[in-house]
Design a protein around this motif. Sequence first.
Motif, PDB file in Angstrom:
ATOM      1  N   ARG A  84      -6.047  -0.233 -15.272  1.00  0.00           N
ATOM      2  CA  ARG A  84      -4.954   0.209 -16.152  1.00  0.00           C
ATOM      3  C   ARG A  84      -4.159   1.334 -15.498  1.00  0.00           C
ATOM      4  O   ARG A  84      -2.922   1.331 -15.510  1.00  0.00           O
ATOM      5  N   PHE A  85      -4.877   2.287 -14.943  1.00  0.00           N
ATOM      6  CA  PHE A  85      -4.201   3.410 -14.285  1.00  0.00           C
ATOM      7  C   PHE A  85      -3.373   2.910 -13.107  1.00  0.00           C
ATOM      8  O   PHE A  85      -2.217   3.311 -12.926  1.00  0.00           O
ATOM      9  N   ALA A  86      -3.954   2.034 -12.289  1.00  0.00           N
ATOM     10  CA  ALA A  86      -3.249   1.515 -11.111  1.00  0.00           C
ATOM     11  C   ALA A  86      -1.986   0.756 -11.519  1.00  0.00           C
ATOM     12  O   ALA A  86      -0.932   0.902 -10.891  1.00  0.00           O
TER      13      ALA A  86
ATOM     14  N   LEU B  68     -10.343  11.345 -15.945  1.00  0.00           N
ATOM     15  CA  LEU B  68     -10.415  10.527 -17.152  1.00  0.00           C
ATOM     16  C   LEU B  68     -11.851  10.581 -17.663  1.00  0.00           C
ATOM     17  O   LEU B  68     -12.639   9.656 -17.465  1.00  0.00           O
ATOM     18  N   PRO B  69     -12.229  11.683 -18.336  1.00  0.00           N
ATOM     19  CA  PRO B  69     -13.637  11.910 -18.674  1.00  0.00           C
ATOM     20  C   PRO B  69     -14.184  11.034 -19.786  1.00  0.00           C
ATOM     21  O   PRO B  69     -15.384  10.808 -19.851  1.00  0.00           O
ATOM     22  N   ASN B  70     -13.340  10.548 -20.654  1.00  0.00           N
ATOM     23  CA  ASN B  70     -13.835   9.790 -21.809  1.00  0.00           C
ATOM     24  C   ASN B  70     -13.099   8.460 -21.968  1.00  0.00           C
ATOM     25  O   ASN B  70     -12.386   8.241 -22.954  1.00  0.00           O
ATOM     26  N   PRO B  71     -13.265   7.546 -21.015  1.00  0.00           N
ATOM     27  CA  PRO B  71     -12.575   6.262 -21.131  1.00  0.00           C
ATOM     28  C   PRO B  71     -13.123   5.444 -22.292  1.00  0.00           C
ATOM     29  O   PRO B  71     -14.323   5.467 -22.575  1.00  0.00           O
ATOM     30  N   GLU B  72     -12.223   4.744 -22.969  1.00  0.00           N
ATOM     31  CA  GLU B  72     -12.636   3.891 -24.083  1.00  0.00           C
ATOM     32  C   GLU B  72     -13.012   2.490 -23.608  1.00  0.00           C
ATOM     33  O   GLU B  72     -13.482   1.675 -24.402  1.00  0.00           O
ATOM     34  N   VAL B  73     -12.816   2.214 -22.330  1.00  0.00           N
ATOM     35  CA  VAL B  73     -13.130   0.896 -21.783  1.00  0.00           C
ATOM     36  C   VAL B  73     -14.004   1.079 -20.544  1.00  0.00           C
ATOM     37  O   VAL B  73     -14.276   2.202 -20.112  1.00  0.00           O
ATOM     38  N   ALA B  74     -14.435  -0.041 -19.948  1.00  0.00           N
ATOM     39  CA  ALA B  74     -15.259   0.012 -18.745  1.00  0.00           C
ATOM     40  C   ALA B  74     -14.493   0.670 -17.612  1.00  0.00           C
ATOM     41  O   ALA B  74     -13.262   0.638 -17.562  1.00  0.00           O
ATOM     42  N   ALA B  75     -15.236   1.258 -16.675  1.00  0.00           N
ATOM     43  CA  ALA B  75     -14.620   2.019 -15.593  1.00  0.00           C
ATOM     44  C   ALA B  75     -13.643   1.172 -14.789  1.00  0.00           C
ATOM     45  O   ALA B  75     -12.541   1.620 -14.469  1.00  0.00           O
TER      46      ALA B  75
ATOM     47  N   ALA C 265       0.827  -1.223   0.000  1.00  0.00           N
ATOM     48  CA  ALA C 265       0.000   0.000   0.000  1.00  0.00           C
ATOM     49  C   ALA C 265       0.854   1.261   0.000  1.00  0.00           C
ATOM     50  O   ALA C 265       0.473   2.273   0.582  1.00  0.00           O
ATOM     51  N   LYS C 266       1.995   1.208  -0.672  1.00  0.00           N
ATOM     52  CA  LYS C 266       2.823   2.407  -0.789  1.00  0.00           C
ATOM     53  C   LYS C 266       2.294   3.351  -1.864  1.00  0.00           C
ATOM     54  O   LYS C 266       2.474   4.563  -1.769  1.00  0.00           O
ATOM     55  N   ARG C 267       1.667   2.784  -2.867  1.00  0.00           N
ATOM     56  CA  ARG C 267       1.080   3.579  -3.944  1.00  0.00           C
ATOM     57  C   ARG C 267      -0.383   3.149  -4.076  1.00  0.00           C
ATOM     58  O   ARG C 267      -0.674   1.978  -4.347  1.00  0.00           O
ATOM     59  N   VAL C 268      -1.292   4.093  -3.876  1.00  0.00           N
ATOM     60  CA  VAL C 268      -2.714   3.785  -3.757  1.00  0.00           C
ATOM     61  C   VAL C 268      -3.520   4.607  -4.759  1.00  0.00           C
ATOM     62  O   VAL C 268      -3.236   5.790  -4.974  1.00  0.00           O
ATOM     63  N   VAL C 269      -4.526   3.975  -5.348  1.00  0.00           N
ATOM     64  CA  VAL C 269      -5.458   4.673  -6.239  1.00  0.00           C
ATOM     65  C   VAL C 269      -6.809   4.778  -5.544  1.00  0.00           C
ATOM     66  O   VAL C 269      -7.353   3.777  -5.065  1.00  0.00           O
ATOM     67  N   VAL C 270      -7.335   5.996  -5.456  1.00  0.00           N
ATOM     68  CA  VAL C 270      -8.686   6.230  -4.941  1.00  0.00           C
ATOM     69  C   VAL C 270      -9.598   6.436  -6.141  1.00  0.00           C
ATOM     70  O   VAL C 270      -9.465   7.419  -6.872  1.00  0.00           O
ATOM     71  N   ALA C 271     -10.516   5.488  -6.366  1.00  0.00           N
ATOM     72  CA  ALA C 271     -11.484   5.612  -7.455  1.00  0.00           C
ATOM     73  C   ALA C 271     -12.637   6.483  -6.945  1.00  0.00           C
ATOM     74  O   ALA C 271     -13.530   6.006  -6.251  1.00  0.00           O
ATOM     75  N   TRP C 272     -12.600   7.758  -7.294  1.00  0.00           N
ATOM     76  CA  TRP C 272     -13.502   8.727  -6.665  1.00  0.00           C
ATOM     77  C   TRP C 272     -14.773   8.953  -7.464  1.00  0.00           C
ATOM     78  O   TRP C 272     -14.780   9.040  -8.687  1.00  0.00           O
ATOM     79  N   LYS C 273     -15.867   9.039  -6.721  1.00  0.00           N
ATOM     80  CA  LYS C 273     -17.158   9.465  -7.237  1.00  0.00           C
ATOM     81  C   LYS C 273     -17.817  10.182  -6.072  1.00  0.00           C
ATOM     82  O   LYS C 273     -17.766   9.698  -4.934  1.00  0.00           O
ATOM     83  N   ASP C 274     -18.420  11.325  -6.306  1.00  0.00           N
ATOM     84  CA  ASP C 274     -18.906  12.142  -5.194  1.00  0.00           C
ATOM     85  C   ASP C 274     -20.199  11.576  -4.618  1.00  0.00           C
ATOM     86  O   ASP C 274     -21.299  12.086  -4.842  1.00  0.00           O
ATOM     87  N   THR C 275     -20.045  10.487  -3.859  1.00  0.00           N
ATOM     88  CA  THR C 275     -21.171   9.808  -3.225  1.00  0.00           C
ATOM     89  C   THR C 275     -20.852   9.555  -1.761  1.00  0.00           C
ATOM     90  O   THR C 275     -19.698   9.640  -1.333  1.00  0.00           O
TER      91      THR C 275
ATOM     92  N   VAL D 240     -10.846  10.040 -11.235  1.00  0.00           N
ATOM     93  CA  VAL D 240     -12.263  10.172 -11.537  1.00  0.00           C
ATOM     94  C   VAL D 240     -12.480   9.754 -12.986  1.00  0.00           C
ATOM     95  O   VAL D 240     -11.843  10.288 -13.902  1.00  0.00           O
ATOM     96  N   VAL D 241     -13.384   8.792 -13.189  1.00  0.00           N
ATOM     97  CA  VAL D 241     -13.633   8.236 -14.519  1.00  0.00           C
ATOM     98  C   VAL D 241     -15.049   8.587 -14.957  1.00  0.00           C
ATOM     99  O   VAL D 241     -15.988   8.519 -14.169  1.00  0.00           O
ATOM    100  N   GLY D 242     -15.213   8.966 -16.220  1.00  0.00           N
ATOM    101  CA  GLY D 242     -16.545   9.201 -16.761  1.00  0.00           C
ATOM    102  C   GLY D 242     -16.733  10.607 -17.282  1.00  0.00           C
ATOM    103  O   GLY D 242     -15.943  11.516 -16.991  1.00  0.00           O
ATOM    104  N   PRO D 243     -17.806  10.823 -18.040  1.00  0.00           N
ATOM    105  CA  PRO D 243     -18.037  12.127 -18.680  1.00  0.00           C
ATOM    106  C   PRO D 243     -18.247  13.263 -17.690  1.00  0.00           C
ATOM    107  O   PRO D 243     -18.039  14.420 -18.030  1.00  0.00           O
ATOM    108  N   GLY D 244     -18.653  12.974 -16.461  1.00  0.00           N
ATOM    109  CA  GLY D 244     -18.856  14.042 -15.480  1.00  0.00           C
ATOM    110  C   GLY D 244     -17.694  14.218 -14.536  1.00  0.00           C
ATOM    111  O   GLY D 244     -17.844  14.784 -13.440  1.00  0.00           O
TER     112      GLY D 244
END
Length: 271
Positions: free
Chosen positions: A227-229, A214-221, A151-161, A185-189
């Motif tokens: 991929r990013f991680a 990442l507003p316009n991913p070409e693959v599923a979230a 856990a030295k390098r961590v990705v937070v998959a954020w959505k404002d919920t 943050v992934v997705g058009p918004g």
Amino acid sequence: MKISNVMVSLDLGAAAADRVQLAAGIAERFEANLTGVAARQVPGLLAVNDVREAERIYEIEDRRANEQLAEAKALFEREADRGPRTSWRAALAEPTAYLIEQARAADLVVVGRHGPADGDPGLMAVSAGALLMEVGRPVLVVPPGIERLSAKRVVVAWKDTREARRAVHDALPFLTRAEAVHVVVVGPGAHGEGSEDVAAYLSSHCVSVTTHLLPNPEVAAAEEILRFAQREQADLVVMGAYGHTRLREWIFGGATRDILQTMSLCCLMSH
């Protein structure tokens, strides 16, 4: 938040030993207690004409269940010897319901990923999805074959919920110790999800953090997050768990379902 008790789910699947080693490593890092939990439900009396035969079958199943619980305990004690303090809880009960009950004593619950390609973990397996919806604790979902979490390098998959906010808060013990945290943050918004506020919040806790839209991913979230991680050499993903109820069962969709079944990295999730 301080992690004082790490709870790990035991079954007799091929990935159980690695999962216990990973949980023991976390407990050692946080100087926490490590609790192993296992349950095995015994089938009720069968609807057969011969009552004695039904009782005989029940006795066989009861003995087999107790033997499997003893085997799980031996596995836990063997693989958790590096943990500073250990304890064990087991019962003849439905595994997921029993773990939910016992998790009242835990700060973090560690369970295995049981996807379609992960093999059969047996009758003591816990449903990560059902657990997440009911347990009220952060859940670390561990894919097979992973025995250590730096856990030295961590990705937070954020959505404002609410769920994502809870997950970020619950993950603070890991995030404050990380060398790098990436809020993604992934997705058009993506531009409207408040990622900069999340980064400021984490910075106030002395977390080294960057944001990535990442507003316009070409693959599923889920695939985009993975991929990013991998590109950032992260080994932990933090995200909220989302679902809705139907006939008293939690049915997951989108990224949550994909994470639970296919994500190749450890994922800390909260609901």
